[in-house]
Scaffold this active site. Sequence first.
Site, PDB file in Angstrom:
ATOM      1  N   SER A 174       0.949  -1.377  -0.064  1.00  0.00           N
ATOM      2  CA  SER A 174      -0.017  -0.077   0.081  1.00  0.00           C
ATOM      3  C   SER A 174       0.944   1.385   0.054  1.00  0.00           C
ATOM      4  CB  SER A 174      -1.188   0.042   1.284  1.00  0.00           C
ATOM      5  OG  SER A 174      -1.940   0.900   0.944  1.00  0.00           O
ATOM      6  N   ASP A 275      -9.200  -5.027  -5.361  1.00  0.00           N
ATOM      7  CA  ASP A 275      -8.576  -3.983  -4.780  1.00  0.00           C
ATOM      8  C   ASP A 275      -9.006  -2.737  -5.799  1.00  0.00           C
ATOM      9  OD1 ASP A 275      -7.092  -1.821  -3.902  1.00  0.00           O
ATOM     10  OD2 ASP A 275      -5.087  -3.070  -3.973  1.00  0.00           O
ATOM     11  N   HIS A 305      -7.465  -5.607  -0.869  1.00  0.00           N
ATOM     12  CA  HIS A 305      -6.260  -4.637  -0.375  1.00  0.00           C
ATOM     13  C   HIS A 305      -6.001  -5.266   0.784  1.00  0.00           C
ATOM     14  CE1 HIS A 305      -3.889  -1.332  -1.088  1.00  0.00           C
ATOM     15  NE2 HIS A 305      -3.862  -0.997   0.045  1.00  0.00           N
TER      16      HIS A 305
END
Length: 336
Positions: A174, A275, A305
């Site tokens: 991320s 995601d 995610h």
Amino acid sequence: MPRNMSPTSPVLPWKVRILLACLTVGLYLVQRRNGTVNRPLVKLAHLKIPARNKPRKGVKTKDITIDATRNLWFRLFIPTNIPSNVVLPVIIFFHGGGFAFLSPDFKYYDRVCRRIASNTPVVIVSVNYRLSPEHRFPSQYDDGFDTLKFLDETKIDYFPANTDLSRCFLAGDSAGGNLAHHVACRAGEMEFRRLRVIGQISIQPFLGGEERTESEIRLEKGILVTLKRTDWMWKAFLSEGENRDHEAANVTGPRAVEISKVKYPETMVVVGGFDPLQDRQREFYEWLKRSGKEVKLLEYPNVIHAFYLFRKVPEASQFMEEIKEFVHNVSAKFTK
Ligand SMILES: *[C@@H]1O[C@H](CO)[C@@H](O)[C@H](O)[C@H]1NC(C)=O
Ligand SMILES: *[C@@H]1O[C@H](CO)[C@@H](O)[C@H](O)[C@H]1NC(C)=O
Ligand SMILES: *[C@@H]1O[C@H](CO)[C@@H](O)[C@H](O)[C@H]1NC(C)=O
């Protein structure tokens, strides 16, 4: 459901669902509308694990300070039970959390680093960089890069003798994936004495842009990642008055670093089918390829995610094996 149709929502173990629901409520409570973070409340909820010298699951940990004035430190993960003739590459790891949250001692990051360290095996340096909005761009990138310089210049007694700094990997998920990319670009223009960055594991990197992508619109009410939340994160991270086409966010846009001339490590980009950021991550992969870089795309169609933080998600275990293979493959190309 017909076999050729992809499911419309991810299959998740119920324990993971409950955890995600708690995280979502938590984020809702600490992200203020005026762009600040309720830090006292974060502190209350923060699930932290102290470093432990006593090995647990074959790994011991130690926190090492780089610069106390900006609270820059890292947690070192050292696999024990490794024969001394086995060379240990190093992974410099950047956690996720939208540049604004979490730390290396957060329970789930401590756990996943432990898992990677023993499974691969590698030494992991998990970096505690400064957080936004108290510290904005480029503080996080500075902290990341300064960690590399520190490792290059400092003799650290805690590193096992068989640690090989000339086989370093940058990794992050991320926002940490975004950070790893920018640190890789800076490292490419630098000659280190001992340290050499040879690979990058880019796990669902947080990338942005003004224009909405198809996946962002389709998965708008996604799990953890929503447009409202990512807009907030970029606003908190970028300088006042900047927009998401800034080179920090829109890394493939016109303001991006001209990467074809920069030394850049072999990279694995990891993408999840649930995601919202997936379109940007594939664009990132294509852009690296177009720029002449060694890059591989690893797709998990059924994951959300941050999937790999949850041991109960089957793909998380598969991914551990991919990391191991990637580190071995790339390390084998570099001799001392
Ligand atoms: C944002 O809101 C919080 C809580 O309402 C307040 O304490 C803080 O001073 C505000 N910050 C800014 C920059 O407006
Ligand atoms: C990046 O910036 C360019 C130019 O502003 C824009 O055309 C492009 O859509 C942006 N990319 C994304 C993914 O937003
Ligand atoms: C590692 O190398 C083997 C043999 O070249 C290849 O088949 C495999 O896909 C590679 N794995 C990774 C994760 O790069």
